[in-house]
Scaffold this motif. Structure first.
Motif, PDB file in Angstrom:
ATOM      1  N   ALA A   1     -33.599 -40.304   7.895  1.00  0.00           N
ATOM      2  CA  ALA A   1     -32.503 -40.787   8.737  1.00  0.00           C
ATOM      3  C   ALA A   1     -31.349 -41.218   7.838  1.00  0.00           C
ATOM      4  O   ALA A   1     -31.562 -41.683   6.728  1.00  0.00           O
ATOM      5  CB  ALA A   1     -32.976 -41.965   9.573  1.00  0.00           C
ATOM      6  N   PRO A   2     -30.103 -41.068   8.301  1.00  0.00           N
ATOM      7  CA  PRO A   2     -28.971 -41.504   7.486  1.00  0.00           C
ATOM      8  C   PRO A   2     -28.981 -43.014   7.302  1.00  0.00           C
ATOM      9  O   PRO A   2     -29.405 -43.767   8.175  1.00  0.00           O
ATOM     10  CB  PRO A   2     -27.752 -41.046   8.274  1.00  0.00           C
ATOM     11  CG  PRO A   2     -28.236 -40.643   9.610  1.00  0.00           C
ATOM     12  CD  PRO A   2     -29.698 -40.435   9.532  1.00  0.00           C
ATOM     13  N   ASP A   3     -28.543 -43.456   6.138  1.00  0.00           N
ATOM     14  CA  ASP A   3     -28.456 -44.873   5.816  1.00  0.00           C
ATOM     15  C   ASP A   3     -27.189 -45.434   6.445  1.00  0.00           C
ATOM     16  O   ASP A   3     -26.082 -45.152   5.989  1.00  0.00           O
ATOM     17  CB  ASP A   3     -28.448 -45.063   4.299  1.00  0.00           C
ATOM     18  CG  ASP A   3     -28.534 -46.521   3.904  1.00  0.00           C
ATOM     19  OD1 ASP A   3     -28.633 -47.378   4.809  1.00  0.00           O
ATOM     20  OD2 ASP A   3     -28.506 -46.794   2.697  1.00  0.00           O
ATOM     21  N   LEU A   4     -27.345 -46.233   7.505  1.00  0.00           N
ATOM     22  CA  LEU A   4     -26.188 -46.748   8.239  1.00  0.00           C
ATOM     23  C   LEU A   4     -25.396 -47.775   7.449  1.00  0.00           C
ATOM     24  O   LEU A   4     -24.245 -48.044   7.766  1.00  0.00           O
ATOM     25  CB  LEU A   4     -26.637 -47.343   9.575  1.00  0.00           C
ATOM     26  CG  LEU A   4     -27.302 -46.350  10.532  1.00  0.00           C
ATOM     27  CD1 LEU A   4     -27.742 -47.047  11.801  1.00  0.00           C
ATOM     28  CD2 LEU A   4     -26.375 -45.204  10.850  1.00  0.00           C
ATOM     29  N   SER A   5     -25.993 -48.330   6.387  1.00  0.00           N
ATOM     30  CA  SER A   5     -25.256 -49.305   5.576  1.00  0.00           C
ATOM     31  C   SER A   5     -24.154 -48.635   4.757  1.00  0.00           C
ATOM     32  O   SER A   5     -23.264 -49.313   4.241  1.00  0.00           O
ATOM     33  CB  SER A   5     -26.215 -50.050   4.646  1.00  0.00           C
ATOM     34  OG  SER A   5     -26.743 -49.162   3.685  1.00  0.00           O
ATOM     35  N   LEU A   6     -24.199 -47.301   4.634  1.00  0.00           N
ATOM     36  CA  LEU A   6     -23.181 -46.583   3.874  1.00  0.00           C
ATOM     37  C   LEU A   6     -21.915 -46.333   4.686  1.00  0.00           C
ATOM     38  O   LEU A   6     -20.887 -45.946   4.141  1.00  0.00           O
ATOM     39  CB  LEU A   6     -23.733 -45.235   3.387  1.00  0.00           C
ATOM     40  CG  LEU A   6     -24.933 -45.305   2.450  1.00  0.00           C
ATOM     41  CD1 LEU A   6     -25.465 -43.905   2.189  1.00  0.00           C
ATOM     42  CD2 LEU A   6     -24.551 -45.968   1.143  1.00  0.00           C
ATOM     43  N   LEU A   7     -21.976 -46.533   6.009  1.00  0.00           N
ATOM     44  CA  LEU A   7     -20.836 -46.259   6.874  1.00  0.00           C
ATOM     45  C   LEU A   7     -19.890 -47.459   6.912  1.00  0.00           C
ATOM     46  O   LEU A   7     -20.326 -48.609   6.908  1.00  0.00           O
ATOM     47  CB  LEU A   7     -21.307 -45.943   8.291  1.00  0.00           C
ATOM     48  CG  LEU A   7     -22.246 -44.751   8.445  1.00  0.00           C
ATOM     49  CD1 LEU A   7     -22.674 -44.605   9.891  1.00  0.00           C
ATOM     50  CD2 LEU A   7     -21.589 -43.486   7.958  1.00  0.00           C
TER      51      LEU A   7
ATOM     52  N   VAL B   1     -18.176 -42.258   5.803  1.00  0.00           N
ATOM     53  CA  VAL B   1     -18.842 -42.502   4.529  1.00  0.00           C
ATOM     54  C   VAL B   1     -17.845 -42.229   3.413  1.00  0.00           C
ATOM     55  O   VAL B   1     -16.933 -41.418   3.568  1.00  0.00           O
ATOM     56  CB  VAL B   1     -20.116 -41.621   4.410  1.00  0.00           C
ATOM     57  CG1 VAL B   1     -19.755 -40.180   4.207  1.00  0.00           C
ATOM     58  CG2 VAL B   1     -21.019 -42.104   3.308  1.00  0.00           C
ATOM     59  N   ARG B   2     -17.993 -42.934   2.300  1.00  0.00           N
ATOM     60  CA  ARG B   2     -17.051 -42.819   1.188  1.00  0.00           C
ATOM     61  C   ARG B   2     -17.797 -42.269  -0.025  1.00  0.00           C
ATOM     62  O   ARG B   2     -18.912 -42.697  -0.310  1.00  0.00           O
ATOM     63  CB  ARG B   2     -16.492 -44.204   0.888  1.00  0.00           C
ATOM     64  CG  ARG B   2     -15.375 -44.249  -0.069  1.00  0.00           C
ATOM     65  CD  ARG B   2     -14.977 -45.717  -0.254  1.00  0.00           C
ATOM     66  NE  ARG B   2     -14.015 -45.839  -1.312  1.00  0.00           N
ATOM     67  CZ  ARG B   2     -12.754 -46.147  -1.120  1.00  0.00           C
ATOM     68  NH1 ARG B   2     -12.314 -46.375   0.092  1.00  0.00           N
ATOM     69  NH2 ARG B   2     -11.927 -46.234  -2.136  1.00  0.00           N
ATOM     70  N   ALA B   3     -17.175 -41.325  -0.720  1.00  0.00           N
ATOM     71  CA  ALA B   3     -17.789 -40.730  -1.911  1.00  0.00           C
ATOM     72  C   ALA B   3     -16.689 -40.348  -2.884  1.00  0.00           C
ATOM     73  O   ALA B   3     -15.515 -40.256  -2.512  1.00  0.00           O
ATOM     74  CB  ALA B   3     -18.624 -39.506  -1.545  1.00  0.00           C
TER      75      ALA B   3
ATOM     76  N   GLY C   1     -17.155 -34.391  -4.552  1.00  0.00           N
ATOM     77  CA  GLY C   1     -17.154 -35.553  -3.683  1.00  0.00           C
ATOM     78  C   GLY C   1     -17.599 -35.232  -2.268  1.00  0.00           C
ATOM     79  O   GLY C   1     -18.325 -36.013  -1.636  1.00  0.00           O
ATOM     80  N   LEU C   2     -17.177 -34.078  -1.742  1.00  0.00           N
ATOM     81  CA  LEU C   2     -17.577 -33.680  -0.391  1.00  0.00           C
ATOM     82  C   LEU C   2     -19.090 -33.459  -0.299  1.00  0.00           C
ATOM     83  O   LEU C   2     -19.718 -33.824   0.694  1.00  0.00           O
ATOM     84  CB  LEU C   2     -16.849 -32.407   0.032  1.00  0.00           C
ATOM     85  CG  LEU C   2     -15.412 -32.569   0.497  1.00  0.00           C
ATOM     86  CD1 LEU C   2     -14.773 -31.211   0.722  1.00  0.00           C
ATOM     87  CD2 LEU C   2     -15.342 -33.401   1.756  1.00  0.00           C
ATOM     88  N   ALA C   3     -19.664 -32.858  -1.335  1.00  0.00           N
ATOM     89  CA  ALA C   3     -21.110 -32.638  -1.335  1.00  0.00           C
ATOM     90  C   ALA C   3     -21.846 -33.978  -1.309  1.00  0.00           C
ATOM     91  O   ALA C   3     -22.824 -34.147  -0.566  1.00  0.00           O
ATOM     92  CB  ALA C   3     -21.518 -31.818  -2.560  1.00  0.00           C
ATOM     93  N   ASN C   4     -21.371 -34.946  -2.088  1.00  0.00           N
ATOM     94  CA  ASN C   4     -21.992 -36.274  -2.080  1.00  0.00           C
ATOM     95  C   ASN C   4     -21.804 -36.959  -0.736  1.00  0.00           C
ATOM     96  O   ASN C   4     -22.712 -37.635  -0.240  1.00  0.00           O
ATOM     97  CB  ASN C   4     -21.412 -37.138  -3.201  1.00  0.00           C
ATOM     98  CG  ASN C   4     -22.000 -36.782  -4.553  1.00  0.00           C
ATOM     99  OD1 ASN C   4     -23.200 -36.591  -4.683  1.00  0.00           O
ATOM    100  ND2 ASN C   4     -21.148 -36.672  -5.552  1.00  0.00           N
ATOM    101  N   ALA C   5     -20.625 -36.815  -0.136  1.00  0.00           N
ATOM    102  CA  ALA C   5     -20.362 -37.439   1.161  1.00  0.00           C
ATOM    103  C   ALA C   5     -21.230 -36.814   2.258  1.00  0.00           C
ATOM    104  O   ALA C   5     -21.777 -37.530   3.102  1.00  0.00           O
ATOM    105  CB  ALA C   5     -18.886 -37.303   1.513  1.00  0.00           C
ATOM    106  N   LEU C   6     -21.358 -35.497   2.256  1.00  0.00           N
ATOM    107  CA  LEU C   6     -22.195 -34.832   3.251  1.00  0.00           C
ATOM    108  C   LEU C   6     -23.658 -35.231   3.082  1.00  0.00           C
ATOM    109  O   LEU C   6     -24.393 -35.363   4.068  1.00  0.00           O
ATOM    110  CB  LEU C   6     -22.036 -33.313   3.151  1.00  0.00           C
ATOM    111  CG  LEU C   6     -20.727 -32.759   3.706  1.00  0.00           C
ATOM    112  CD1 LEU C   6     -20.530 -31.320   3.263  1.00  0.00           C
ATOM    113  CD2 LEU C   6     -20.703 -32.856   5.218  1.00  0.00           C
ATOM    114  N   LYS C   7     -24.079 -35.426   1.844  1.00  0.00           N
ATOM    115  CA  LYS C   7     -25.450 -35.869   1.598  1.00  0.00           C
ATOM    116  C   LYS C   7     -25.665 -37.286   2.136  1.00  0.00           C
ATOM    117  O   LYS C   7     -26.699 -37.586   2.734  1.00  0.00           O
ATOM    118  CB  LYS C   7     -25.755 -35.832   0.099  1.00  0.00           C
ATOM    119  CG  LYS C   7     -27.164 -36.299  -0.239  1.00  0.00           C
ATOM    120  CD  LYS C   7     -27.348 -36.486  -1.708  1.00  0.00           C
ATOM    121  CE  LYS C   7     -26.721 -37.802  -2.110  1.00  0.00           C
ATOM    122  NZ  LYS C   7     -27.123 -38.269  -3.413  1.00  0.00           N
ATOM    123  N   LYS C   8     -24.667 -38.173   1.948  1.00  0.00           N
ATOM    124  CA  LYS C   8     -24.789 -39.534   2.467  1.00  0.00           C
ATOM    125  C   LYS C   8     -24.763 -39.555   3.994  1.00  0.00           C
ATOM    126  O   LYS C   8     -25.468 -40.338   4.621  1.00  0.00           O
ATOM    127  CB  LYS C   8     -23.652 -40.409   1.936  1.00  0.00           C
ATOM    128  CG  LYS C   8     -23.776 -40.780   0.484  1.00  0.00           C
ATOM    129  CD  LYS C   8     -22.599 -41.643   0.074  1.00  0.00           C
ATOM    130  CE  LYS C   8     -22.640 -41.991  -1.387  1.00  0.00           C
ATOM    131  NZ  LYS C   8     -21.463 -42.788  -1.793  1.00  0.00           N
TER     132      LYS C   8
END
Length: 163
Positions: free
Chosen positions: A25-31, A37-39, A115-122
């Motif tokens: 599940a996505p980590d909601l604390s990252l939003l 989400v920021r990357a 950065g987009l790849a990291n953001a999509l992963k988050k």
């Protein structure tokens, strides 16, 4: 330190159960408060900060549209690669706000892709295998070699003269 357990058997280790990437599940604390989400991503001297969230497909790169900022098609293609390999394919599912500075346009395009790849992963952990397999989650460590004294450039020497 607790010395009361000296001479006793160590406490048993509790191993966390492995959960595959596509079931996490996505980590909601990252939003942030807007559900984004920021990357960040880097390549050579270029540095990009990405704010990515679910939306209608709006793209903003330093306040400009994608076609205005990247006039060359290959740069736009590099920008769009993570969206095309994500679980939810296509850019229409995401709102993207990018701030990028430093380097040239190609370096900036690759920094944004990183950065987009990291953001999509988050945003969705199921994207991790797709991004990792293409090498977009790791930073390219290559940098420009510095110029040395007594040389024309980093390695190029002056023309040799016999007499």
């Amino acid at each position: 330190p607790d010395y009361s357990r000296l001479g006793q058997a160590p406490a048993p280790r509790v191993e966390a159960e492995f959960v595959p990437w596509d079931q996490r599940a996505p980590d909601l604390s990252l939003l942030d408060e807007h559900g984004r989400v920021r990357a960040s991503g880097r390549k050579k001297k270029a540095s990009a900060t990405i704010r990515l969230g679910y939306g209608t497909g709006q793209i903003s790169i330093n306040g400009k549209s994608l076609a205005t900022y990247f006039k060359v098609g290959s740069y736009r293609q590099v920008f769009l690669e993570p969206f095309n390999s994500a679980v939810k394919r296509g850019i229409a599912h995401y709102d993207t706000h990018v701030t990028v500075r430093g380097g040239g346009l190609m370096g900036q395009a690759h920094a944004i892709r990183h950065g987009l790849a990291n953001a999509l992963k988050k945003l969705d952990p199921a994207n991790h295998p797709h991004m990792s397999a293409r090498g977009w989650l790791s930073r390219d460590p290559r940098m420009v070699e510095r110029k040395k004294t007594g040389r024309v450039k980093a390695r190029k020497a002056w023309q040799w003269v016999k007499r």
